[in-house]
Every structure is written in structure tokens, then in C-alpha cells.
Write a protein that holds these residues in place. Structure first.
Motif, PDB file in Angstrom:
ATOM      1  N   HIS A 104       0.685  -1.314  -0.049  1.00  0.00           N
ATOM      2  CA  HIS A 104       0.046  -0.081  -0.145  1.00  0.00           C
ATOM      3  C   HIS A 104       0.803   1.359  -0.049  1.00  0.00           C
ATOM      4  O   HIS A 104       0.423   2.361   0.275  1.00  0.00           O
ATOM      5  CB  HIS A 104      -0.901  -0.127   1.217  1.00  0.00           C
ATOM      6  N   GLN A 105       2.109   1.247  -0.127  1.00  0.00           N
ATOM      7  CA  GLN A 105       3.122   2.362  -0.205  1.00  0.00           C
ATOM      8  C   GLN A 105       3.202   2.800  -1.729  1.00  0.00           C
ATOM      9  O   GLN A 105       3.049   1.766  -2.692  1.00  0.00           O
ATOM     10  CB  GLN A 105       4.334   2.065   0.056  1.00  0.00           C
ATOM     11  N   SER A 106       3.152   3.906  -2.275  1.00  0.00           N
ATOM     12  CA  SER A 106       2.980   4.473  -3.358  1.00  0.00           C
ATOM     13  C   SER A 106       4.173   4.126  -4.523  1.00  0.00           C
ATOM     14  O   SER A 106       4.021   3.674  -5.379  1.00  0.00           O
ATOM     15  CB  SER A 106       2.785   5.995  -3.424  1.00  0.00           C
ATOM     16  N   ARG A 107       5.512   3.927  -3.762  1.00  0.00           N
ATOM     17  CA  ARG A 107       6.657   3.638  -4.250  1.00  0.00           C
ATOM     18  C   ARG A 107       6.575   2.040  -4.967  1.00  0.00           C
ATOM     19  O   ARG A 107       7.087   1.691  -6.061  1.00  0.00           O
ATOM     20  CB  ARG A 107       7.940   3.777  -3.714  1.00  0.00           C
ATOM     21  N   THR A 151       3.584   0.249  -5.472  1.00  0.00           N
ATOM     22  CA  THR A 151       2.798   0.574  -6.527  1.00  0.00           C
ATOM     23  C   THR A 151       3.235   0.773  -7.905  1.00  0.00           C
ATOM     24  O   THR A 151       3.081   0.286  -8.731  1.00  0.00           O
ATOM     25  CB  THR A 151       1.531   1.143  -6.086  1.00  0.00           C
ATOM     26  N   LYS A 152       3.997   2.065  -7.645  1.00  0.00           N
ATOM     27  CA  LYS A 152       4.341   2.480  -9.142  1.00  0.00           C
ATOM     28  C   LYS A 152       5.668   1.461  -9.432  1.00  0.00           C
ATOM     29  O   LYS A 152       5.606   1.429 -10.782  1.00  0.00           O
ATOM     30  CB  LYS A 152       5.197   3.798  -8.598  1.00  0.00           C
TER      31      LYS A 152
END
Length: 135
Positions: A104-107, A109-110
């Protein structure tokens, strides 16, 4: 939502998951026309990131890991994400100390998105070694 309803819902989801896995274990998508075809491939003639996943799942469930990877390498990421997410969910549900889900961390996911998009482009390049990525 009360606990009995939650447990019933989890049981139904687990039952449907096992039924679907059994269906893919028994029936080979390469041999039968009852399985859905990729709409993206049907329209464009290009492979999407998911092309070959049904055949890969069938091969994995039958113990042919390398053959499954030949159909879709991304199945490893999917399996890893599902196992990790399921483990975190169960631990958070049955233990008192909540764990943070790293997915659930944006990095993260990216990063996964970059891998998927790169795979999508590379598997449609029609010369070696990129042809290995095609299903």
C-alpha cells in the motif's frame, strides 16, 4: 457486520476460489474454447500483460512451473502479491498487533506498474530475446 456473516462470506469466497482453481487444474485452456479470449489481443493482435495467464495458471496447478512461466512471467508477481497480501490480511485479522501492508506504499505500487508496463511493451517486440516474453 457480525462475525458469523463475515465467516460465511470468507467461506464462500474460499469455496469459489478453490472451485475455480480446480476447474483450471482439470481443463487446459489451450485445448478448449470455453475459456474467454483476450479482447485486447483479439482487437489489436498485440499481447497484453495478462495474455497467457490462463494457460500459465493451468500449468502451475499441474506442477509444470517452467512451462507456466513460458506463458506469462508476470504470474510470479501475481502469486507473490496475492500470497503476501493474503498473509498480511490473515495476520491482521487473527492477531492483535496490526501489520502495515508494504504493497500500500506508493513507491511499491509505482514499481509494480513500471514492471507491468515494461513487460507489456517488451513482449510485443518481435525479435529475440523479447520473443521469449510472448505467450
Amino acid at each position: 457486520m457480525n462475525i458469523k456473516l463475515k465467516l460465511g462470506l470468507y467461506f464462500i469466497i474460499a469455496l469459489l476460489t478453490f472451485a475455480l482453481a480446480y476447474f483450471y487444474f482439470i481443463y487446459n485452456p489451450s485445448a478448449l474454447n470455453i475459456f474467454p479470449k483476450c479482447p485486447f489481443y483479439s482487437i489489436t493482435g498485440l499481447y497484453c500483460p495478462g495474455c497467457g495467464s490462463q494457460r500459465a495458471i493451468h500449468q502451475f496447478l499441474n506442477g509444470h512451473i517452467l512451462e507456466g512461466l513460458k506463458h506469462n512471467f508476470l504470474i510470479l508477481i501475481l502469486a507473490t502479491v496475492l500470497m503476501y497480501d493474503g498473509t498480511i490480511f490473515l495476520l491482521n485479522h487473527f492477531t492483535k498487533k496490526p501489520l502495515n501492508n508494504l504493497l500500500h506504499q506508493s513507491r511499491i505500487t509505482k514499481g509494480i506498474l513500471i514492471i507491468i508496463l515494461s513487460f507489456w511493451v517488451l513482449r510485443n517486440i518481435n525479435f529475440y530475446p523479447f520473443t521469449i516474453l510472448a505467450p
